[in-house]
Design a protein around this motif. Structure first.
Motif: not given
Lengths: 260, 387
Positions: B7, B220, B254-256, B272, B275, B324, B351, B353-354
Motif C-alpha cells: 500500500h 515500478f 500495481p495490480t488490478y 491508475i 496515479f 501495471f 500494489t 490500491q493505486f
C-alpha cells in the motif's frame, strides 16, 4: 587567443588549468558552471595579468579526490597550489562558489595575496534572504534566472550542447552538490572569521542577481574590514559574462589602485 | 511464490487541477491541499485494506516512506506498521523501507524495527532504501552523500542488532560511543532485510554479496527492466560463487483484478491514470538530484525514466510495458506464470490500491486475486520449496 592548457598534480589530485598573459598573477576561481572554455573576459584579463584559471578538484577535467568534502578542503588545496606555482602578490578573483573558496583561502592565510575580488560570492547566509534553488530549477528557469538580459538566457538555451559538455555539466553539478547542498551554498562558520582578511577587497554584485540576491553584497562588505562594494546595473549572477567589459574594467582598475 | 500486499496510502482526494499551478505533487505542493478530515478517513480505510489482505491470506503486507507529497502519506511508516502489528495475525509486516541517508541517527531505525519485531513475535521484514530523489530536496539531505550514508547507516543498524552492546561505532557520518540497542530484535540474528530499488548495478552487487544475500526488490519498472535486473542478480551471485534462490528477488507492481479483462480495464483506468499523471508527477531535477545516481547510471536511467515521468500516460501504455498488471484472474495467472518462468522471482508485491481506486474496488480486486490467482502459485511454490 586562448590560454595554454596544462595539468598539475597537487595533494594527489590532478587538475586542469589554463594560463596566459604576463604581469602580476591573477588567480581566477570559477563558479558552479566550471571553466571549460577560454571566455572573452579571460582574454581581456590576460592582456594585463598572468592569468591562471584552474578547474577545481571535482569539476570539468580535474579529478574528484577522495578528500574533497567541503569548500574548506578546496581552500587548503589552493593554498598548496599557490605554493607549488611559487606565486606571490596574487590577485585572487572568485565568482559565486569560486568567491566562497577565495574567502575561505583568505581567512586561512592571505600573506601571498595582494588583493581579493569577490564577484557574487556564496559562502554566508543572511536569515530571511533566500538564495535561488539552483538544484530544483529546470534548465529554462536556470537560464532565465542566471541573466538579467533575457536575450542572453535565450541564446544560452539555444546553444548546441555536445555529449561531452553534458557529461561535464553533470560532473560539475555533482561537485557543487557535494560542496554546497547542505547547508545550501554557505559555511556557517565563515562569517565569524572574515574579519581576518587584511588585503584590499572589492565585492561586485549584479543588481538583478536571482541566484544570490544583491542584499548579500552589504552583508559581505560589513564582515570584511575596509571592503569596497560595487553594484553592477541591469545584471544577473554572471557579470563576467553579462557585463564583461564593466566587470573586467572594475577589476583591473581596483588592482591598479592597490599599492604593490 | 509468496505474495505481499503493498500500500502506498496516496492522498486520493488531491484536487486533480493542482497541476495547473504546481509542477509536482511532491516537495513544493502546498500542504493546504491536504484536508485532515479526509485524511483521517483515508488512513483508517487504508489500514482496513491492509488488514483485509492479512485475512485474505496474503503472506505479507507492506508500507513505505515518502516525505512532503500527496503520492504516499507515510512519512513515518513505523506508525502504520505499529498499528498493523496488533491487528494482523499471520502476515509479515514489511516496511519497505526506511530511507537511511535521511537520518541523523540511524539507531532510531534499529530501535523502531526491533520494537516491531518484538511486538509481532518476528513478523517484521526490514526494508532499507535511499529514498527517491525528491526526498533529498524535501529533507535537505545531501544526495552526493546518499550512497555512502546508506552503507554506513546500514552497517551501524546491523551491528546494533548483532554485536553485543555497548560498543563504539566509528564511522565518517555516524560516530557513537555507546551503541546498545534495546530491545534486541526478536528474529535472530536479525529480521530479514529487503532492498527495494528502481534498478542499479551497484545496489545489486551490494545486496547479492555473500555477507548479505539480501532480497532485492525491483519496484515500478517495465517487465523488460525486471528481467534484466533479475538476471543481473543471478549472474552477480554466480560471480560471488553461489547460486541465488528465487526468494532473493521480488517484484513490486500495481495490480488490478476483476471478473473479466474488459471490466478490469474499465474499472482501473481512471485510477491508475490519476496515479501516473497526477501523483507521480515530478520534474527531472526533483527526481534525480546530483549524486543520487552515479554518473554512469545517470545517463542510462535518464532515458528509461522519461518513459515513466515524460508526458501523460494511459492505462494501455503501462499495461503494454508491463508496469501495471490488470485483467481477469485467468489473465493474471497466465501473465504471472510466464513472467515467473522466464524471469524467476520468489516474491510478488502487488500494489492493490493505486491513485483514486475506491475502497469497494480495492476489496473486490484483493479478494479475487487472493482466491483465484494466489492459490495457483501456492501449490507450485510449495513443490519448488520442497525440492
Amino acid at each position: 587567443m586562448g590560454g595554454r592548457e596544462g595539468f598539475e598534480t597537487i595533494d594527489g589530485c590532478r587538475i586542469r588549468l589554463m594560463r596566459a598573459g604576463a604581469g602580476e598573477p591573477l588567480l581566477f576561481l570559477h563558479g558552479a558552471a566550471g571553466a571549460r572554455v577560454w571566455a572573452p573576459f579571460m582574454e581581456t584579463l590576460s592582456q594585463s595579468f598572468d592569468l591562471i584559471v584552474p578547474e577545481h578538484p571535482g569539476y570539468g577535467a580535474s579529478d574528484m579526490p577522495e578528500w574533497l568534502d567541503s569548500v574548506g578542503d578546496l581552500a587548503f588545496f589552493y593554498l598548496d597550489l599557490i605554493d607549488r606555482l611559487g606565486l606571490t602578490g596574487v590577485n585572487l578573483v572568485g565568482t559565486s562558489i569560486g568567491g566562497w573558496i577565495a574567502a575561505e583561502i583568505a581567512i586561512r592565510n592571505d600573506t601571498r595575496l595582494k588583493s581579493l575580488l569577490l564577484s557574487a560570492p556564496a559562502g554566508i547566509h543572511v536569515k530571511g534572504l533566500q538564495k535561488g534553488d539552483i538544484f530544483l530549477w529546470s534548465p529554462e528557469q536556470y537560464a532565465r534566472n542566471l541573466f538579467h538580459d533575457q536575450k542572453l538566457a535565450e541564446a544560452w538555451l539555444a546553444r548546441p550542447v555536445s555529449e561531452d559538455e553534458q557529461l561535464a555539466a553533470m560532473k560539475n553539478n555533482l561537485a557543487t552538490a557535494r560542496l554546497a547542498w547542505q547547508p545550501r551554498l554557505y559555511n556557517p562558520d565563515l562569517h565569524k572569521w572574515l574579519h581576518r582578511i587584511s588585503v584590499p577587497t572589492l565585492i561586485l554584485w549584479g543588481d538583478d542577481d536571482k541566484v544570490i540576491p544583491p542584499g548579500y553584497g552589504p552583508a559581505y562588505q560589513k564582515l570584511i574590514p575596509g571592503a569596497r562594494l560595487e553594484i553592477i546595473k541591469d545584471c544577473g549572477h554572471l557579470p563576467q559574462i553579462e557585463k564583461a567589459q564593466e566587470w573586467t574594467g572594475k577589476i583591473t582598475g581596483f588592482i591598479g589602485e592597490v599599492a604593490p | 511464490m509468496k505474495f505481499y500486499f503493498f500500500h502506498l496510502m496516496p492522498y486520493a482526494a488531491l484536487d486533480p487541477d493542482y497541476d495547473k499551478q504546481y509542477n509536482s505533487a511532491w516537495v513544493t505542493l502546498p500542504n493546504s491541499y491536504y484536508d485532515p478530515k479526509i485524511g483521517h478517513q483515508l488512513y483508517n480505510r487504508y489500514l482496513d485494506e491492509l488488514e483485509f489482505a492479512d485475512a485474505m491470506g496474503f503472506d505479507g503486507v507492506c508500507v513505505n516512506e515518502h516525505h512532503a507529497n500527496a503520492y504516499g502519506l507515510m512519512p513515518i511508516p513505523g506508525v502504520m506498521a505499529g498499528a498493523l502489528a496488533r491487528r494482523t495475525e499471520n502476515a509479515r509486516i514489511a516496511v519497505l523501507g526506511r530511507a537511511l541517508p535521511l537520518l541523523n541517527n540511524p539507531l532510531t531505525v534499529a530501535e523502531e524495527f526491533a520494537m516491531l519485531d518484538n511486538i509481532t513475535g518476528g513478523r517484521l521484514v526490514a526494508g532499507f532504501v535511499r529514498g527517491i530523489g525528491a526526498e533529498y530536496h524535501a529533507w535537505g539531505a545531501n544526495p552526493a552523500q546518499s550512497h555512502d550514508r546508506f552503507h554506513e547507516a546500514h552497517d551501524l543498524i546491523v551491528q546494533g542488532w548483532t554485536r553485543p552492546g555497548p560498543f563504539a561505532f566509528e564511522g565518517k557520518y555516524y560516530h557513537f560511543n555507546y551503541v546498545n540497542v534495546w530491545p534486541r530484535p526478536y528474529q535472530q540474528p536479525h529480521p530479514p532485510i529487503w532492498i527495494p530499488s528502481q534498478g542499479s548495478r551497484e545496489t545489486i552487487e551490494w545486496a547479492a554479496h555473500p555477507d548479505r544475500k539480501y532480497t532485492y526488490l525491483q519496484t515500478f519498472s517495465p517487465v523488460s527492466a525486471l528481467a534484466r535486473y533479475m538476471a543481473m542478480y543471478r549472474e552477480t551471485a554466480a560471480r560471488y560463487g553461489y547460486q541465488s534462490t528465487p526468494d532473493q528477488v521480488g517484484w513490486s507492481i500495481p495490480t488490478y483484478c476483476a471478473e473479466t479483462d474488459e471490466i478490469a480495464h474499465r474499472e482501473a483506468k481512471p485510477h491508475i491514470e490519476f496515479f501516473l499523471n497526477k501523483l507521480l508527477r515530478m520534474p527531472q531535477e526533483m527526481l534525480l538530484p546530483p549524486g543520487y545516481l552515479s554518473l554512469g547510471s545517470l545517463q542510462g536511467i535518464m532515458q528509461a525514466k522519461r518513459a515513466i515521468t515524460g508526458g501523460p500516460q494511459t492505462i494501455d501504455d503501462v499495461m503494454e510495458k508491463g508496469i501495471f498488471l490488470c485483467g481477469s484472474p485467468a489473465t493474471l495467472r497466465e501473465k504471472l506464470e510466464n513472467y515467473r518462468s522466464e524471469i524467476g522471482f520468489g516474491y510478488l508485491l502487488p500494489t492493490m490500491q493505486f491513485g483514486t481506486l475506491p475502497h469497494e474496488l480495492v476489496k473486490k480486486s484483493t479478494e479475487l486475486f487472493a482466491k483465484e490467482v494466489i492459490p495457483h502459485f501456492r501449490s507450485r511454490a510449495g513443490k519448488a520449496d520442497a525440492a
